[in-house]
Design an enzyme around this catalytic site. Structure first.
Site, PDB file in Angstrom:
ATOM      1  N   ASP A  88       7.874   8.937 -11.443  1.00 39.23           N
ATOM      2  CA  ASP A  88       8.348   8.038  -9.901  1.00 39.23           C
ATOM      3  C   ASP A  88       9.110   7.293  -9.966  1.00 39.23           C
ATOM      4  O   ASP A  88       8.766   6.362  -9.461  1.00 39.23           O
ATOM      5  CB  ASP A  88       6.609   7.830  -9.978  1.00 39.23           C
ATOM      6  CG  ASP A  88       6.834   8.107  -7.692  1.00 39.23           C
ATOM      7  OD1 ASP A  88       7.515   8.601  -7.149  1.00 39.23           O
ATOM      8  OD2 ASP A  88       5.990   7.111  -7.938  1.00 39.23           O
ATOM      9  N   ASP A  90       4.584   0.764 -12.394  1.00 36.01           N
ATOM     10  CA  ASP A  90       3.877   2.854 -11.461  1.00 36.01           C
ATOM     11  C   ASP A  90       3.955   3.071 -12.070  1.00 36.01           C
ATOM     12  O   ASP A  90       3.973   4.207 -12.447  1.00 36.01           O
ATOM     13  CB  ASP A  90       4.902   2.222 -10.171  1.00 36.01           C
ATOM     14  CG  ASP A  90       3.622   2.652  -8.847  1.00 36.01           C
ATOM     15  OD1 ASP A  90       2.280   1.535  -9.335  1.00 36.01           O
ATOM     16  OD2 ASP A  90       2.892   2.810  -7.842  1.00 36.01           O
ATOM     17  N   ASN A 149       9.303   1.518  -7.361  1.00 31.20           N
ATOM     18  CA  ASN A 149       9.035   1.085  -8.242  1.00 31.20           C
ATOM     19  C   ASN A 149       9.862   0.084  -8.970  1.00 31.20           C
ATOM     20  O   ASN A 149       9.586   0.373 -10.543  1.00 31.20           O
ATOM     21  CB  ASN A 149       9.029   2.778  -8.959  1.00 31.20           C
ATOM     22  CG  ASN A 149       7.255   3.305  -8.476  1.00 31.20           C
ATOM     23  OD1 ASN A 149       6.809   2.131  -7.494  1.00 31.20           O
ATOM     24  ND2 ASN A 149       7.569   4.279  -8.792  1.00 31.20           N
ATOM     25  N   GLY A 185      -2.323   3.852  -3.707  1.00 26.82           N
ATOM     26  CA  GLY A 185      -3.483   2.994  -4.115  1.00 26.82           C
ATOM     27  C   GLY A 185      -2.827   1.906  -3.377  1.00 26.82           C
ATOM     28  O   GLY A 185      -1.686   1.616  -2.537  1.00 26.82           O
ATOM     29  N   ARG A 223       0.691  -1.339  -0.043  1.00 25.75           N
ATOM     30  CA  ARG A 223      -0.454   0.318   0.051  1.00 25.75           C
ATOM     31  C   ARG A 223       1.013   1.065  -0.129  1.00 25.75           C
ATOM     32  O   ARG A 223       1.543   1.488   0.876  1.00 25.75           O
ATOM     33  CB  ARG A 223      -0.936  -0.003   1.159  1.00 25.75           C
ATOM     34  CG  ARG A 223      -1.753   1.168   0.963  1.00 25.75           C
ATOM     35  CD  ARG A 223      -2.609   0.731   2.851  1.00 25.75           C
ATOM     36  NE  ARG A 223      -3.352   2.226   2.960  1.00 25.75           N
ATOM     37  CZ  ARG A 223      -4.672   2.903   2.880  1.00 25.75           C
ATOM     38  NH1 ARG A 223      -5.153   1.224   1.725  1.00 25.75           N
ATOM     39  NH2 ARG A 223      -5.405   3.876   1.923  1.00 25.75           N
ATOM     40  N   GLY A 224       0.344   1.721  -0.702  1.00 31.15           N
ATOM     41  CA  GLY A 224       1.033   3.541  -0.400  1.00 31.15           C
ATOM     42  C   GLY A 224       0.130   4.493  -1.252  1.00 31.15           C
ATOM     43  O   GLY A 224      -0.933   4.580  -0.768  1.00 31.15           O
TER      44      GLY A 224
END
Length: 322
Positions: A142, A161, A147, A27, A23-24
């Site tokens: 990002d 991502d 990622n 999302g 979880r970030g």
């Protein structure tokens, strides 16, 4: 939203969400099963922002779907495969390939910094991914260790991502002027609100390589203000562990986007290092890396940055600068 039952949720009548993988801020990623094709997938569920008006929420949702569909057209061995983009209960979901391995951030946290040869290998993979994305007019925006996924079965490096954090408002200045996301990996021109392009992704890669080699971003500070100052103004102190790849790292961390090392040349230098153990000076950049270089303040620009994932490659791109 979706079909509930027996502790699982099915979205779009097809994807069964099972275990939460992470979880970030923007999302939740689920391990899931595509019941139609009988394969395991990863599903990213975009979190709703209750502070937005109904019109703003619709606009963000539509932009997320549009840009995720554009990313789904990318095909590269080091770019996450997007299988599907669906909407369920007016919430977007991105269906991707499932990578059975942790992130680069996980690896650093568990085992510490990596060696120069492994950093070069990861850098080459990510530069190939970025070159393919930029050629298609897609900016990642990002780039950070969290990622980058490392497939445990075959050492595959996978950039994930793409753009999701950007369209959701992460890693950029918001309308209220606050900062969310990962400022330690954000290029100075983005900090100052200037128009950005592929060069901003390359700066982020430079910061990522420093983190991989030393265990910590060179722009980490105790406060957000300190980070912003470090990125935009302060002397850039590359870690000692980056010495074998210094021409690449310093070239990518050039504050002037016009002088920043291009992706093709950075990839070439990393390949030379892996073959010879030596990194030569760049030949296709206006920047010659030295430890004595002094930083220059970023130019003044509007406080807000345009939120845009897609860009039109310009003449410099076509000429192979990035």
């Amino acid at each position: 939203m979706g079909t509930e039952g027996d502790g699982v949720r099915i979205i779009a009548g097809r994807y069964r969400l099972e275990t939460r993988l992470g979880r970030g801020g923007m999302g939740v990623v689920w391990r899931a099963t595509d019941q139609l094709l009988g394969r395991r997938v990863a599903v990213k569920e975009l979190i709703q922002d209750d502070t937005l008006s109904a019109e703003e929420a619709r606009g963000r949702r539509d932009r997320t779907l549009r840009e995720a569909r554009a990313v789904a057209q990318l095909s590269h061995p080091h770019i996450i495969v997007v299988h599907d983009v669906v909407e369920d209960g007016e919430r977007p979901y991105i269906v991707m390939e499932l990578i059975d391995g942790g992130s680069l951030a996980d690896r650093i946290a568990a085992h510490g910094p990596i060696g120069a040869d492994e950093a070069a290998r990861i850098g080459i993979a990510l530069l190939g991914a970025l070159r393919a994305a930029h050629a298609a007019g897609v900016l990642h925006r990002d780039i950070k260790p969290a990622n980058v996924l490392l497939d445990g079965d075959n050492d595959r490096v996978v950039l994930t991502d793409f753009g999701i954090a950007q369209v959701s408002g992460a890693t950029t200045l918001t309308e209220t002027g606050s900062f969310v996301g990962s400022p330690e990996y954000t290029a100075p021109e983005r900090m100052s609100g200037a128009r950005t392009g592929p060069e901003s992704d390359l700066w982020s890669l430079g910061a990522l390589l420093c983190t991989a080699l030393s265990g910590e971003s060179p722009f980490r500070r105790d406060s957000l203000g300190g980070i912003l100052h470090a990125v935009v103004f302060a002397d850039i102190r590359t870690p000692e562990q980056a010495a074998p790849l210094l021409p690449v790292v310093r070239g990518l961390l050039e504050r002037d986007p016009e002088r920043r090392l291009g992706a093709a040349e950075a990839e070439r230098l990393l390949r030379v290092f892996r073959e010879t153990g030596h990194t030569p000076a760049p030949v296709s950049s206006g920047y010659t890396p030295t430890r004595e270089d002094l930083p220059r303040p970023a130019p003044e620009a509007p406080a807000r940055e345009r939120s845009c994932l897609l860009y039109q490659p310009d003449a410099a791109d076509a000429a192979g600068r990035v």
